[in-house]
Design a protein around this motif. Structure first.
Motif, PDB file in Angstrom:
ATOM      1  N   THR A 124       0.830  -1.209   0.000  1.00 27.53           N
ATOM      2  CA  THR A 124       0.000   0.000   0.000  1.00 27.53           C
ATOM      3  C   THR A 124       0.860   1.252   0.000  1.00 27.53           C
ATOM      4  O   THR A 124       0.583   2.212  -0.746  1.00 27.53           O
ATOM      5  CB  THR A 124      -0.919  -0.006   1.231  1.00 27.53           C
ATOM      6  OG1 THR A 124      -1.797  -1.130   1.175  1.00 27.53           O
ATOM      7  CG2 THR A 124      -1.746   1.275   1.303  1.00 27.53           C
ATOM      8  N   ALA A 125       1.894   1.283   0.814  1.00 24.84           N
ATOM      9  CA  ALA A 125       2.761   2.454   0.892  1.00 24.84           C
ATOM     10  C   ALA A 125       3.390   2.767  -0.462  1.00 24.84           C
ATOM     11  O   ALA A 125       3.422   3.934  -0.897  1.00 24.84           O
ATOM     12  CB  ALA A 125       3.856   2.221   1.937  1.00 24.84           C
ATOM     13  N   GLU A 184       0.892   4.116  -2.936  1.00 28.70           N
ATOM     14  CA  GLU A 184       0.481   5.490  -2.656  1.00 28.70           C
ATOM     15  C   GLU A 184       1.597   6.496  -2.897  1.00 28.70           C
ATOM     16  O   GLU A 184       1.360   7.708  -2.826  1.00 28.70           O
ATOM     17  CB  GLU A 184       0.011   5.595  -1.196  1.00 28.70           C
ATOM     18  CG  GLU A 184      -1.299   4.855  -0.938  1.00 28.70           C
ATOM     19  CD  GLU A 184      -1.785   5.028   0.493  1.00 28.70           C
ATOM     20  OE1 GLU A 184      -3.013   5.143   0.691  1.00 28.70           O
ATOM     21  OE2 GLU A 184      -0.946   5.067   1.424  1.00 28.70           O
ATOM     22  N   ALA A 208       5.573  10.617   3.042  1.00 24.77           N
ATOM     23  CA  ALA A 208       4.143  10.308   3.154  1.00 24.77           C
ATOM     24  C   ALA A 208       3.323  11.585   3.251  1.00 24.77           C
ATOM     25  O   ALA A 208       3.809  12.646   3.640  1.00 24.77           O
ATOM     26  CB  ALA A 208       3.897   9.437   4.379  1.00 24.77           C
ATOM     27  N   ARG A 209       2.060  11.459   2.872  1.00 27.00           N
ATOM     28  CA  ARG A 209       1.091  12.538   3.033  1.00 27.00           C
ATOM     29  C   ARG A 209      -0.026  12.056   3.953  1.00 27.00           C
ATOM     30  O   ARG A 209      -0.322  10.867   4.024  1.00 27.00           O
ATOM     31  CB  ARG A 209       0.504  12.945   1.675  1.00 27.00           C
ATOM     32  CG  ARG A 209       1.528  13.429   0.665  1.00 27.00           C
ATOM     33  CD  ARG A 209       0.855  13.878  -0.634  1.00 27.00           C
ATOM     34  NE  ARG A 209      -0.013  12.857  -1.187  1.00 27.00           N
ATOM     35  CZ  ARG A 209       0.398  11.809  -1.902  1.00 27.00           C
ATOM     36  NH1 ARG A 209       1.692  11.656  -2.175  1.00 27.00           N
ATOM     37  NH2 ARG A 209      -0.464  10.905  -2.353  1.00 27.00           N
ATOM     38  N   GLU A 234      -3.164  12.102   3.845  1.00 31.53           N
ATOM     39  CA  GLU A 234      -4.362  11.452   3.312  1.00 31.53           C
ATOM     40  C   GLU A 234      -4.113  10.001   2.925  1.00 31.53           C
ATOM     41  O   GLU A 234      -5.052   9.269   2.593  1.00 31.53           O
ATOM     42  CB  GLU A 234      -4.892  12.232   2.099  1.00 31.53           C
ATOM     43  CG  GLU A 234      -3.971  12.236   0.879  1.00 31.53           C
ATOM     44  CD  GLU A 234      -3.004  13.413   0.892  1.00 31.53           C
ATOM     45  OE1 GLU A 234      -2.453  13.740  -0.180  1.00 31.53           O
ATOM     46  OE2 GLU A 234      -2.825  13.998   1.984  1.00 31.53           O
ATOM     47  N   MET A 235      -2.879   9.547   2.951  1.00 30.08           N
ATOM     48  CA  MET A 235      -2.572   8.160   2.592  1.00 30.08           C
ATOM     49  C   MET A 235      -3.139   7.197   3.640  1.00 30.08           C
ATOM     50  O   MET A 235      -3.264   7.533   4.817  1.00 30.08           O
ATOM     51  CB  MET A 235      -1.056   7.957   2.499  1.00 30.08           C
ATOM     52  CG  MET A 235      -0.384   8.686   1.361  1.00 30.08           C
ATOM     53  SD  MET A 235       1.424   8.391   1.382  1.00 30.08           S
ATOM     54  CE  MET A 235       1.915   9.189  -0.150  1.00 30.08           C
ATOM     55  N   LYS A 236      -3.439   5.978   3.200  1.00 26.02           N
ATOM     56  CA  LYS A 236      -3.928   4.960   4.124  1.00 26.02           C
ATOM     57  C   LYS A 236      -2.921   4.684   5.232  1.00 26.02           C
ATOM     58  O   LYS A 236      -3.299   4.429   6.380  1.00 26.02           O
ATOM     59  CB  LYS A 236      -4.233   3.664   3.373  1.00 26.02           C
ATOM     60  CG  LYS A 236      -5.469   3.719   2.499  1.00 26.02           C
ATOM     61  CD  LYS A 236      -5.749   2.361   1.857  1.00 26.02           C
ATOM     62  CE  LYS A 236      -7.009   2.408   1.016  1.00 26.02           C
ATOM     63  NZ  LYS A 236      -7.277   1.083   0.370  1.00 26.02           N
ATOM     64  N   THR A 258       5.031   6.004  10.063  1.00 29.01           N
ATOM     65  CA  THR A 258       4.831   6.874   8.904  1.00 29.01           C
ATOM     66  C   THR A 258       5.297   8.277   9.247  1.00 29.01           C
ATOM     67  O   THR A 258       4.824   8.873  10.219  1.00 29.01           O
ATOM     68  CB  THR A 258       3.346   6.899   8.499  1.00 29.01           C
ATOM     69  OG1 THR A 258       2.921   5.574   8.154  1.00 29.01           O
ATOM     70  CG2 THR A 258       3.123   7.828   7.307  1.00 29.01           C
TER      71      THR A 258
END
Length: 519
Positions: free
Chosen positions: A360-361, A364, A390-391, A393-395, A407
């Motif tokens: 997932t990372a 994204e 990372a942002r 809004e990411m899962k 994260t």
């Protein structure tokens, strides 16, 4: 990062315990008796190190829960009348026995959950501290207030609510069981305990200890089983007055629905996606230690873990590089090895969930700066992982991964940091690192969390309230806050004889004409 494989003295104790304590399986403890499930069904709990069978467990269902609830109901009639001083003696004896058996508890907990033995020793000690803390509060548990008013003396007192259900999770289950059960007993409640099916072992040991300490029969009852069977029956049973639950947010929602028809009081400690915010004026060495500890200790399977690190832009690259270096050096391996820092995750299903976030990372657009893979061919071992770039809004920044996965998100200023920190559905804990005193207070007050630590990792003080906001829970544990859940507050108003009561019906009733009666 190393995967330790050495043999240690703890293995000898583990073999002894497996042969002596686990070979016969785990049973329910109901009404002071060790019993099999009425259905005769069992299930297997497995070792996280290699996923082989660890122990066979009685599988409770509605019939077992009904028997336990009735035992708790019957015992409540006498336990509620036991003096606080006597309850204090019993709870202190429980604490004494926990301390005497701390090594046994720690080894069994490591075997059952995969948690490193270095942390389970302190978890056993905290369990004893929980019982001592509430033992000393038992004599004053019913105390209230004097509230005088013109013509009256009002006074309040607290009374135990009745039999309660306690549903505990699979991460540090022994300590968290004591955290719920000790205040319930101190308040005068009786308990039906349903531990997590993935980690049932030390709940049995706790029941043994309480029985040996002289807790009257039926005051504490233990029923093993699954959420859809024993758990659901417990939350719906009409004799159970309240449910104290620690676990995942979705399960908490189910429990609220299941308890609605019987108007159950609920206390939930649920999920978290807790931020740790690091400003550029912080003591970065201490902040680094705290950030690494709070996500990678306890295998990252901790409700208060700081799984999002928000770092001011000017120090982002350097600080994340230091986190990555520390993550790569963490010792991963046999949980019974005292040198191990991270053991295997508790269950293959949870292991697969954590692994799924590595893909997932990358999908994204985040970078895996450390870890991001499984370790070894057997067991549920995961490398300590850091996501950068990372942002929010990411899962990976929004969902509770509940593993050794961090994260990292950059921010420009205080306003952006606060907006990012609050932009999740959870609100259990928050951590703030800055040497600006006014900003520390301002930011902490603006953070949507039930608990905030400034320039510290999670250091618990037992009298303080523990709990979350938003999707992280309902209610507070700790100190007298626990009694607000396990007890009802009653007000008693006593007249001093000076007030006047309005008088009705003392005059002659008026005559009603036929026309008025027909109108």
């Amino acid at each position: 990062m190393t995967l330790s494989e050495a043999t240690h003295p703890n293995h000898d104790l583990a073999r002894q315990l497996r042969d002596s304590r686990l070979s016969g399986g785990l049973r329910h403890f109901i009404g002071g008796q060790w019993v099999e499930a009425q259905s005769g069904r069992t299930f297997d709990a497995h070792s996280p190190t290699d996923n082989t069978r660890l122990v066979t467990v009685a599988e409770g269902d509605a019939a077992d829960i009904d028997r336990a609830a009735r035992a708790a109901h019957d015992a409540f009639q006498t336990w509620k009348e036991v003096s606080g001083a006597e309850r204090r003696k019993i709870l202190h004896r429980i604490a004494d026995l926990i301390e005497q058996r701390a090594q046994e508890i720690a080894v069994l907990e490591s075997m059952d959950t995969g948690q490193a033995i270095r942390f389970m020793k302190s978890a056993a000690t905290r369990g004893a501290e929980n019982f001592r803390f509430y033992a000393d509060r038992a004599p004053s548990a019913q105390d209230g207030q004097s509230l005088p008013a013109p013509g009256f003396i009002n006074y309040t007192l607290r009374q135990p609510i009745g039999p309660v259900g306690v549903i505990t999770p699979w991460n540090t289950p022994f300590m968290l069981s004591t955290w719920k059960i000790a205040p319930a007993l101190a308040a005068g409640c009786t308990v039906v305990h349903k531990p997590a099916e993935w980690s049932p072992v030390t709940a049995t040991l706790l029941a043994e200890i309480m029985d040996e300490a002289g807790l009257p029969k039926g005051v504490h009852n233990l029923v093993h089983g699954f959420g859809e069977g024993a758990g659901k029956a417990l939350t719906e049973h009409p004799l159970i007055q309240a449910i104290a639950f620690v676990g995942e947010t979705t399960t908490g929602s189910h429990i609220m629905r299941q308890g609605a028809d019987t108007l159950k009081r609920v206390h939930f400690e649920l999920g978290g996606k807790n931020p740790v915010v690091v400003f550029d004026d912080a003591d970065l060495d201490k902040a680094l230690d705290a950030v690494v500890f709070m996500i990678y200790s306890l295998n990252g399977e901790r409700c208060t873990s700081s799984s999002r690190v928000l770092i001011q832009e000017g120090i982002y690259d350097e600080f994340t590089a230091r986190i990555a270096e520390r993550a790569r050096n963490i010792r991963v391996g046999d949980p019974l090895d005292p040198e191990t820092e991270i053991g295997p995750l508790v269950h293959p299903r949870h292991f697969d969930k954590v692994l799924s976030y590595f893909d997932t990372a990358q999908q994204e657009g985040a970078t895996i700066a450390a870890g991001g893979k499984r370790l070894g061919e057997a067991g549920n071992y995961v490398s300590p992982t850091l996501f950068t770039g990372a942002r929010n809004e990411m899962k990976i920044a929004q969902e509770e991964i509940f593993g050794p996965v961090l994260t990292a998100i950059p921010f420009s200023d205080e306003a952006e940091a606060l907006a990012l920190a609050n932009d999740v559905r959870y609100g259990l804990a928050g951590y703030l690192w800055t040497n600006d005193l006014t900003r520390a207070h301002r930011f902490a007050q603006g953070l949507q969390a039930g608990m905030v630590w400034v320039n510290s990792e999670n250091v618990r003080h037992l009298p303080t309230p523990f709990g979350g906001v938003k999707n992280s829970g309902i209610g507070r544990d700790g100190g007298d806050y626990s009694f607000e859940f396990y007890m009802e507050t009653k007000n008693i108003a006593v007249s001093l004889g000076t007030h006047k009561t309005a008088r009705l019906g003392v005059g002659k009733a008026p005559t009603i004409t036929k026309e008025e009666a027909d109108a």
